[in-house]
Motif scaffolding. Sequence first.
Motif, short mmCIF file in Angstrom:
data_model
loop_
_atom_site.label_atom_id
_atom_site.label_comp_id
_atom_site.label_asym_id
_atom_site.label_seq_id
_atom_site.Cartn_x
_atom_site.Cartn_y
_atom_site.Cartn_z
N ILE A 1 116.05 7.21 72.42
CA ILE A 1 115.49 7.56 71.18
C ILE A 1 116.43 7.20 69.93
O ILE A 1 116.07 7.01 68.94
CB ILE A 1 114.86 8.90 71.05
CG1 ILE A 1 113.62 8.84 72.30
CG2 ILE A 1 114.36 9.46 69.76
CD1 ILE A 1 113.06 9.99 72.43
N ILE B 1 121.78 19.91 82.88
CA ILE B 1 122.53 18.85 82.36
C ILE B 1 121.82 18.18 81.44
O ILE B 1 120.41 18.10 81.40
CB ILE B 1 123.17 17.84 83.72
CG1 ILE B 1 121.64 17.20 84.40
CG2 ILE B 1 123.92 18.34 84.46
CD1 ILE B 1 121.67 16.26 85.39
N LYS C 1 114.52 19.54 68.99
CA LYS C 1 115.03 18.17 69.26
C LYS C 1 116.34 18.25 68.43
O LYS C 1 116.69 18.66 67.29
CB LYS C 1 114.60 17.07 68.46
CG LYS C 1 114.98 15.51 69.09
CD LYS C 1 114.19 14.61 68.72
CE LYS C 1 114.64 13.14 69.18
NZ LYS C 1 115.54 13.38 70.42
N LEU D 1 118.61 9.79 69.15
CA LEU D 1 118.95 11.03 68.08
C LEU D 1 118.19 10.91 66.89
O LEU D 1 118.60 11.45 65.65
CB LEU D 1 120.51 11.19 68.05
CG LEU D 1 121.03 11.68 69.57
CD1 LEU D 1 122.55 11.79 69.44
CD2 LEU D 1 120.46 12.95 69.97
#
Length: 300
Positions: A69, A186, A43, A71
Amino acid sequence: MLEVEFCNVKMKNPTMLAAGIMGNTSSSLNWAAKSGAGAVITKSFSQKPNKGYPNPTTLEVNGGIINAIGLSNPGVEAVCMELEKIQPEIPKIASIYGASPVEFSAVAAKVEPLVDMIELNVSCPHAKEGCGASIGQDPQLTYQVVKAVKKTVNIPVIAKLTPNVTDIVEIALSAEKAKCDGLTLINSVGPGMCIDIKTARPILSNKFGGISGPSIKPIAVKNVFEVYEAVKVPLIGVGGIMNYKDAVEFFYAGAKCIQIGTAVMFKGMSVFNNVCKGLKKFMQNNDIESIEEIVGKAHD
Ligand SMILES: Cc1cc2nc3c(=O)[nH]c(=O)nc-3n(C[C@H](O)[C@H](O)[C@H](O)COP(=O)(O)O)c2cc1C
């Protein structure tokens, strides 16, 4: 037959776990590796821990998922401790972000010894206060971030671009000019939003979120197709891949590898093996010996 080399990193197959789908603990990344992914991506993480947005952060919509979220991550030091515990055979990619080229470079320098590649998530907001746009919407800033990280590390640096721009080719060319080794296309599309009709309130705590899953696949394929014609660096395609047929479309458009995100949430980790099995059969039936043979075939 499924083996590929991306920026000189050997992979047993062209599938990668997309950034953000399984967090950055070693147990979940090892699980993806054991389930057949050709490479795993963390992540996105930053220099300092970031709490992200409060719940709800993720919501299923028609044709995919909408998420905001924010980050969230435990910071580079904590992620490095997890990366040390990932099985050595699997190529590892660190997805990093920061508010400025200096921050990106600091994170890249710390994580470099533990990974095979770095993916720059330039979809994070501009450092400039009050500026809601992302770094990846600005060709100059994208150039500066890629250049700074390339100056700092010796492993391959991939820039992951946002489709939420007027001309993605302009941004891709800026990243290439700054000497990125590859591009991922993307990130999620939008933002979009959902409103609860009982309460008349936005459902996500951040109100707006990025859209992923099958509904964005045509946008992703188009972006890969367009960028392939403009740059020389290799491409990774991501957006709505649910099965081997979707993967083939991305190879034909010009991707050399593919990432799988939302499909892991919808179908579980078996999606990696299923995509690979389908690809192998497709290649056998069509006398294709290596993935490279079909990369960019839609442009012939
Ligand atoms: C829940 C969730 C979290 C994500 N987190 C990140 C992230 O931390 N960094 C990043 O670059 N992309 C992130 N993404 C975007 C995915 O990596 C991917 O680019 C996008 O979802 C499109 O692929 P898909 O349709 O296969 O999911 C996230 C996507 C989802 C659904």
